[in-house]
Design an enzyme around this catalytic site. Sequence first.
Site, short mmCIF file in Angstrom:
data_model
loop_
_atom_site.label_atom_id
_atom_site.label_comp_id
_atom_site.label_asym_id
_atom_site.label_seq_id
_atom_site.Cartn_x
_atom_site.Cartn_y
_atom_site.Cartn_z
N ASP A 202 0.84 -1.20 0.00
CA ASP A 202 0.00 0.00 0.00
C ASP A 202 0.88 1.26 0.00
O ASP A 202 1.88 1.32 0.73
CB ASP A 202 -0.87 -0.02 1.28
CG ASP A 202 -1.93 1.06 1.29
OD1 ASP A 202 -2.79 1.04 0.41
OD2 ASP A 202 -1.89 1.93 2.19
N GLU A 252 14.57 -15.28 0.34
CA GLU A 252 14.96 -16.33 1.30
C GLU A 252 14.02 -17.52 1.21
O GLU A 252 14.31 -18.60 1.70
CB GLU A 252 14.84 -15.81 2.75
CG GLU A 252 15.95 -14.88 3.18
CD GLU A 252 15.58 -14.15 4.49
OE1 GLU A 252 14.60 -14.55 5.17
OE2 GLU A 252 16.27 -13.17 4.80
C1 NOJ Z 1 -4.49 2.92 -0.89
C2 NOJ Z 1 -5.63 2.01 -0.57
O1 NOJ Z 1 -5.96 1.29 -1.73
C3 NOJ Z 1 -6.75 2.89 -0.08
O2 NOJ Z 1 -7.94 2.16 0.07
C4 NOJ Z 1 -6.32 3.52 1.22
O3 NOJ Z 1 -7.32 4.44 1.63
C5 NOJ Z 1 -5.01 4.28 1.07
N1 NOJ Z 1 -4.04 3.54 0.33
C6 NOJ Z 1 -4.41 4.59 2.43
O4 NOJ Z 1 -3.94 3.42 3.04
#
Ligand code: NOJ
Length: 545
Positions: A202, A252
């Site tokens: 993310d 790993e």
């Molecule tokens: C991207 C994620 O896909 C989204 O749903 C989220 O709100 C933001 N990152 C923050 O984590």
Amino acid sequence: MTSDWWADAAVYQIYPRSFADSGDDGLGDLRGVTSRVPYLSSLGIDAVWLSPFYPSALADGGYDVDDYRDVDPRLGTLDDFDEMVTALHSAGIRVIVDLVPNHTSDRHAWFTEALAAPKGSPARDRYVFRDGTGPDGASPPSDWQSIFGGSAWAQAPDGQWYLHMFAPEQPDLNWDNPEVRADFLTTLRFWADRGVDGFRIDVAHGLTKDLSEPLTPTAELPDLADADGSHPLWDRDEVHDIYAEWRRVFDEYDPPRMAVAEACVAPSRRHRYVGVDGLHQAFNFDLLEAAWDAEEFRARIDRQVAETESAGASATWVLSNHDVVRHATRYGLPGAEDNPRETAAAWLLSDGTEPPLDRDLGLRRARAATLLTLALPGSVYLYQGEELGLHEVGDLPTELIHDPEFRRSGGTRKGRDGCRVPIPWTSDGPSFGFSRGTPHLPQPEWFADYSVAAEDADPHSTLEIYRRALALRSKLRGRGFAWHDETRPQALHFVRPEGWDCITNFGSRPVPLPEGTILFASAPIDGRLLPPDTTVWFLSGETPT
Ligand code: NOJ
């Protein structure tokens, strides 16, 4: 098992809280996923990606993580997780989990400790704390805005400010802190040891920041679109040191674990996230914004194919996910040929009334677009419900909206809940077979027509199109790709040198189909004419020049 399975995989994204509830609290859970493994298997996908299922107050749909090495008790236990992985693996489906390293939740033990600790303490150094500006430090350290709207700084009870590029409940971590780095290696190993095959990273472009004083005012921040690594907050070159370290951990394992970056960066810099010293793939979100237009699709496809070829990587194709208006809806609005994203945002704000949505048109185009992306080289990421042809739920009552984007934007953006409504399994029953309780977001009546049960029985349903297309794709897939030179207006025709062709008609008139044996089509074909908004796979036996 091949170690680069991900390079041409079909990955199905599960938003766990809205997939299947094995209990009666109206919140999907891990046992729910396990109970649906036969369904997932029937789709013919290679892997699932699970959005966060960790303990969370759900300030941002689970992307506010309280504990990276546990399961939200409402969603199950670690034992349930292990059972789910075993069941998926037994069905030949790999598992990708979501890792959220840019920020924790404000309930994470580290943040609680940081708030209780004094200014300048090691506990505060895991986050980004700063004194405020103005008299008594009562104003934030800079005018930076969070992605969800409003200031990117929130004040701690003792008056200091902490940075949150998303919601205030999501304090940003300080990736210059060695403890933060070490802890994420522990988390990677924790899930890799439990057998997960990969990670979705993310906000992969956000971890490292240049926070040297004075902080650059918003008006002077460089434009990300032509970024050169100089933006203090996003896409900094140092972030790749982190991924090089992670790659050593992935390697790993046998087979090596993979990772896909959510990197919202200039397309020309996307490949930097991928390579033998980095992650394995980066999402390409270009088609999420593409107008329903042959030239625009072609330009975006060209760019991705060229980029990934030069980086020695594999392409990724995404039409829908948990952050955007579903593609059936985007393509069914009158602005689809122009600016579908903006039109869709306005449509959401009008509670799904303006401009009027043409459900059938949107679905026809969505099927055509899906078949097109399934024919391209590389991997596809599918989002739960798109295989049913689900539309966005545009009229969620505002008092039920969870998404922080809605309130933080002062109601000027409706947010993303409309694509996160629990999916319908049956055509009747209190929550269309999703739960024995009340679903955490209300499902509209029209979901009945899009349920798994309704479509299972229909050979012309979207579900059957996905199943058959995925089955065929797994036989046809390969890496070659070339456009076919031809003059049909608003049609895109490409050839996979392994022996199949794909043609899509984006226009409003039928076009003649090229010579060849039809393998599959997104809509019924009558004779040798390709109807508007339709994709056909066929065998031409031609080799492109
Ligand atoms: C991207 C994620 O896909 C989204 O749903 C989220 O709100 C933001 N990152 C923050 O984590």
